[in-house]
Design a protein around this motif. Structure first.
Motif, PDB file in Angstrom:
ATOM      1  N   THR A  63      -3.601   4.190   1.400  1.00  0.00           N
ATOM      2  CA  THR A  63      -4.399   3.944   2.629  1.00  0.00           C
ATOM      3  C   THR A  63      -5.213   5.267   2.418  1.00  0.00           C
ATOM      4  O   THR A  63      -4.712   6.495   2.341  1.00  0.00           O
ATOM      5  N   GLY A  76      12.362  -0.892   2.663  1.00  0.00           N
ATOM      6  CA  GLY A  76      13.401  -1.398   1.622  1.00  0.00           C
ATOM      7  C   GLY A  76      14.379  -2.735   2.244  1.00  0.00           C
ATOM      8  O   GLY A  76      14.082  -3.078   3.325  1.00  0.00           O
ATOM      9  N   LYS A 110      -3.132  -5.026   8.452  1.00  0.00           N
ATOM     10  CA  LYS A 110      -1.769  -4.699   8.102  1.00  0.00           C
ATOM     11  C   LYS A 110      -1.090  -4.413   9.675  1.00  0.00           C
ATOM     12  O   LYS A 110      -1.195  -3.723  10.259  1.00  0.00           O
ATOM     13  N   GLY A 151       7.172  -3.108  -2.103  1.00  0.00           N
ATOM     14  CA  GLY A 151       7.016  -1.730  -2.037  1.00  0.00           C
ATOM     15  C   GLY A 151       7.949  -0.931  -2.381  1.00  0.00           C
ATOM     16  O   GLY A 151       8.032  -0.393  -3.505  1.00  0.00           O
ATOM     17  N   THR A 152       9.015  -0.381  -1.514  1.00  0.00           N
ATOM     18  CA  THR A 152       9.858   0.480  -1.910  1.00  0.00           C
ATOM     19  C   THR A 152      10.460   0.425  -3.261  1.00  0.00           C
ATOM     20  O   THR A 152      11.049   1.297  -4.013  1.00  0.00           O
ATOM     21  N   ASN A 190      10.387   7.175   5.271  1.00  0.00           N
ATOM     22  CA  ASN A 190       9.465   7.916   4.469  1.00  0.00           C
ATOM     23  C   ASN A 190       8.693   8.555   5.940  1.00  0.00           C
ATOM     24  O   ASN A 190       8.313   7.928   6.892  1.00  0.00           O
ATOM     25  N   GLY A 223      11.200  -5.074   1.934  1.00  0.00           N
ATOM     26  CA  GLY A 223      12.564  -5.053   1.197  1.00  0.00           C
ATOM     27  C   GLY A 223      12.545  -6.118   0.014  1.00  0.00           C
ATOM     28  O   GLY A 223      13.786  -6.593  -0.207  1.00  0.00           O
ATOM     29  N   ILE A 272       5.400  -6.798   6.568  1.00  0.00           N
ATOM     30  CA  ILE A 272       5.316  -5.634   7.700  1.00  0.00           C
ATOM     31  C   ILE A 272       5.231  -4.270   7.241  1.00  0.00           C
ATOM     32  O   ILE A 272       5.482  -4.111   5.734  1.00  0.00           O
ATOM     33  N   ASN A 287      -5.270  -0.537   8.051  1.00  0.00           N
ATOM     34  CA  ASN A 287      -4.077  -0.017   8.309  1.00  0.00           C
ATOM     35  C   ASN A 287      -4.352   0.645   9.680  1.00  0.00           C
ATOM     36  O   ASN A 287      -5.038   1.683  10.322  1.00  0.00           O
ATOM     37  N   LEU A 345       0.121  10.014   4.890  1.00  0.00           N
ATOM     38  CA  LEU A 345      -1.048   9.638   4.075  1.00  0.00           C
ATOM     39  C   LEU A 345      -1.955  10.710   3.711  1.00  0.00           C
ATOM     40  O   LEU A 345      -2.887  11.137   3.910  1.00  0.00           O
ATOM     41  N   SER A 352       0.845  -1.133  -0.060  1.00  0.00           N
ATOM     42  CA  SER A 352      -0.138   0.236  -0.031  1.00  0.00           C
ATOM     43  C   SER A 352       0.857   1.261  -0.035  1.00  0.00           C
ATOM     44  O   SER A 352       1.646   1.194   0.650  1.00  0.00           O
TER      45      SER A 352
HETATM   46  C1  LIG Z   1       6.520   5.881   0.450  1.00  0.00           C
HETATM   47  C2  LIG Z   1       5.893   4.713   1.316  1.00  0.00           C
HETATM   48  C3  LIG Z   1       4.462   5.157   1.426  1.00  0.00           C
HETATM   49  C4  LIG Z   1       3.728   4.155   2.237  1.00  0.00           C
HETATM   50  N1  LIG Z   1       2.287   4.220   2.409  1.00  0.00           N
HETATM   51  C5  LIG Z   1       1.700   3.351   2.944  1.00  0.00           C
HETATM   52  C6  LIG Z   1       0.243   3.475   3.088  1.00  0.00           C
HETATM   53  O1  LIG Z   1      -0.361   4.354   2.691  1.00  0.00           O
HETATM   54  N2  LIG Z   1      -0.339   2.435   3.799  1.00  0.00           N
HETATM   55  C7  LIG Z   1       0.211   1.455   4.537  1.00  0.00           C
HETATM   56  O2  LIG Z   1      -0.477   0.505   4.981  1.00  0.00           O
HETATM   57  N3  LIG Z   1       1.743   1.076   4.209  1.00  0.00           N
HETATM   58  C8  LIG Z   1       2.226   2.280   3.502  1.00  0.00           C
HETATM   59  N4  LIG Z   1       3.777   1.890   3.333  1.00  0.00           N
HETATM   60  C9  LIG Z   1       4.147   0.768   3.751  1.00  0.00           C
HETATM   61  C10 LIG Z   1       4.486  -0.444   2.717  1.00  0.00           C
HETATM   62  O3  LIG Z   1       3.165  -0.658   2.110  1.00  0.00           O
HETATM   63  C11 LIG Z   1       5.353  -1.540   3.044  1.00  0.00           C
HETATM   64  O4  LIG Z   1       4.321  -2.137   3.998  1.00  0.00           O
HETATM   65  C12 LIG Z   1       6.584  -1.068   3.860  1.00  0.00           C
HETATM   66  O5  LIG Z   1       7.311  -0.349   2.841  1.00  0.00           O
HETATM   67  C13 LIG Z   1       7.505  -2.446   3.754  1.00  0.00           C
HETATM   68  O6  LIG Z   1       7.558  -3.089   2.347  1.00  0.00           O
HETATM   69  P1  LIG Z   1       8.976  -2.411   1.409  1.00  0.00           P
HETATM   70  O7  LIG Z   1      10.142  -2.641   2.031  1.00  0.00           O
HETATM   71  O8  LIG Z   1       8.980  -3.426   0.302  1.00  0.00           O
HETATM   72  O9  LIG Z   1       8.704  -0.957   0.793  1.00  0.00           O
HETATM   73  C14 LIG Z   1       4.442   2.911   2.486  1.00  0.00           C
HETATM   74  C15 LIG Z   1       5.700   2.768   2.310  1.00  0.00           C
HETATM   75  C16 LIG Z   1       6.321   3.542   1.771  1.00  0.00           C
HETATM   76  C17 LIG Z   1       7.860   3.381   1.323  1.00  0.00           C
END
Ligand SMILES: Cc1cc2nc3c(=O)[nH]c(=O)nc-3n(C[C@H](O)[C@H](O)[C@H](O)COP(=O)(O)O)c2cc1C
Length: 312
Positions: free
Chosen positions: A56, A226, A174, A274-275, A79, A253, A200, A137, A83, A27
Motif C-alpha cells: 500500500t 496466516g 480491500k 500472503g503470509t 504484524n 491463510g 480479507i 486500502n 505501512l 498486498s
Molecule cells: C507483513 C504484512 C504486511 C501487510 N501489508 C499490507 C499492505 O500494505 N496493504 C494491505 O492492504 N494489506 C497488507 N497486508 C495484509 C495482506 O495483504 C493479507 O490481506 C492478509 O495478510 C491475509 O492474508 P494471509 O493470511 O495470506 O497473509 C499485510 C500483511 C502482512 C502479514
C-alpha cells in the motif's frame, strides 16, 4: 480422479485483466525490490504470481510503526508494520519503474485518510500505463469523520462514488474482516462502482511480552494473518459472495493449492498468497503447480469449472 488439467486450464481474468492463472500476492507480503536484492533475478524471471499487487502506498513517505512489528502465533503472525513507504512521488518515480518491468499485470494499492488524498493517489497512479488496476486500502480512519472507511458501508460507497469517475481502470476495495457484517461494506463498494473486492485484510490482534508483561508490538496491537485466519476468511468470502455480483479476490491463510481451491469454492474468482510468502518466497509457484491435481481430485477439468460452482 479426472484427468490432470493442463496449465492453460488455469487461465482466468479479474475485472477484465487477463491472467495466466488465479494466483496473486496479498498486498505488502512480497516485496519485489527486496526479493531482487536477496535472490537476484531468479524470483523475477520465474515470478511466483499471475498478477502483482504492490504494497500500500500513501501520499507522503512513512517510517512505519515503532518496533517490535512482528509476533509469531500458533499458525499465524501478528504484524504492525504500519505501512512504511516512499510516498506517492517516491513510488511513481522509483519503485514503479521496476514493477513495470514485471511480465504480469500490476495492481497498485493505495490508502489515504481523506477522500481528497485518495483522489490525488488514484488520478496519479491510474495515469501510469504500467498500472492495470488500483486496490483501495480502506482500513484508515477518515480525518474528517474519525470513522474507518472500510468499516462503514455508507463511507465506502461515498469514497467509491468520488473515485469512480476518475478512471476506467478497475477499482478493487480491500475489505477488513473487523466488522460484524462485511457483506454490507461489500455492497456499499459495489453500489459505489467498485469492480471487485479483495478479502480479507488482517484480523485485529495483540500479544503480551512475556518478559515485561506489556504489549509486545510497538504500536500496541496489530493484525493477525496466516492459516489461523483461514476459516474466518472462508466464512466471510461465502457471505460476501452471496451478497454481491462483482468478483472477489480471496485470501487469508492460503498455504497451498488445496487451501487456494477452498477459496474458489467459497466464492472467490481468484486468490492471493500472503503470509506464506515469508516462509517460502516461491509459495505462489507451489500453489500454481499444485492446482491441476487439486482440481482433478475434486473432479474439475479446469479452474473455470470450479469457479462456476459458486457462480451458478
Ligand atoms: C507483513 C504484512 C504486511 C501487510 N501489508 C499490507 C499492505 O500494505 N496493504 C494491505 O492492504 N494489506 C497488507 N497486508 C495484509 C495482506 O495483504 C493479507 O490481506 C492478509 O495478510 C491475509 O492474508 P494471509 O493470511 O495470506 O497473509 C499485510 C500483511 C502482512 C502479514
Amino acid at each position: 480422479m479426472a484427468d490432470l488439467p493442463a496449465r492453460e486450464a488455469l487461465a482466468t481474468e479479474i475485472c477484465g485483466i487477463p491472467l495466466d492463472g488465479p494466483v496473486l500476492n496479498g498486498s505488502g507480503t512480497f516485496d519485489v525490490l527486496a526479493a531482487r536484492q536477496v535472490f537476484g533475478d531468479v524470483l523475477i524471471d520465474e515470478f511466483p504470481f499471475d498478477c502483482y499487487v504492490s504494497k500500500t502506498i500513501t501520499m507522503n513517505p512513512r517510517p512505519g510503526n515503532p518496533p517490535y512489528r512482528l509476533w509469531e502465533t500458533p499458525s499465524g503472525m501478528i504484524n504492525s508494520i504500519g505501512l512504511p513507504g516512499p510516498g506517492l512521488d517516491g513510488f511513481v518515480n522509483r519503485d514503479l519503474r521496476l514493477l513495470a518491468s514485471l511480465e504480469v499485470p500490476l495492481i497498485v494499492s493505495v490508502m489515504a485518510d481523506c477522500i481528497e488524498d485518495f483522489v490525488v493517489l488514484v488520478e496519479r497512479v491510474a495515469a501510469e500505463d504500467a498500472v492495470d488496476g488500483i486496490e483501495l486500502n480502506v482500513s484508515c480512519p477518515n480525518v474528517h469523520s474519525g470513522l474507518i472507511v472500510g468499516e462503514q458501508p455508507a463511507e465506502t460507497e461515498a469514497l467509491l462514488k468520488a473515485l469512480r469517475p476518475l478512471t476506467a481502470k478497475p477499482l478493487i476495495v480491500k475489505l477488513t474482516p473487523n466488522v460484524a457484517n462485511p457483506h454490507e461494506v461489500a455492497m456499499g463498494a459495489e453500489a459505489g462502482g467498485a469492480d471487485a473486492v479483495s478479502m480479507i485484510n488482517t484480523v485485529k490482534a495483540a500479544a503480551i511480552d512475556p518478559q515485561t508483561s506489556r504489549p509486545w508490538l510497538g504500536a500496541g496491537a496489530g493484525g493477525l494473518s496466516g492459516p489461523a485466519v483461514r476459516p474466518i476468511a472462508l466464512a466471510q468470502v461465502r457471505a460476501v459472495s452471496a451478497a454481491i455480483e462483482i468478483p472477489i479476490i480471496g485470501m487469508g491463510g492460503i498455504t497451498d493449492a488445496e487451501s487456494a481451491l477452498e477459496f474458489i469454492l467459497a466464492g472467490a474468482r481468484v486468490i492471493a498468497v500472503g503470509t506464506e510468502n515469508f516462509r517460502d518466497p516461491k509459495a505462489g509457484t507451489a500453489v500454481t503447480e499444485g492446482l491441476p491435481a487439486a482440481l482433478a481430485r475434486r473432479g474439475f477439468g479446469s479452474l473455470a469449472e470450479a469457479q462456476a460452482v459458486t457462480l451458478a
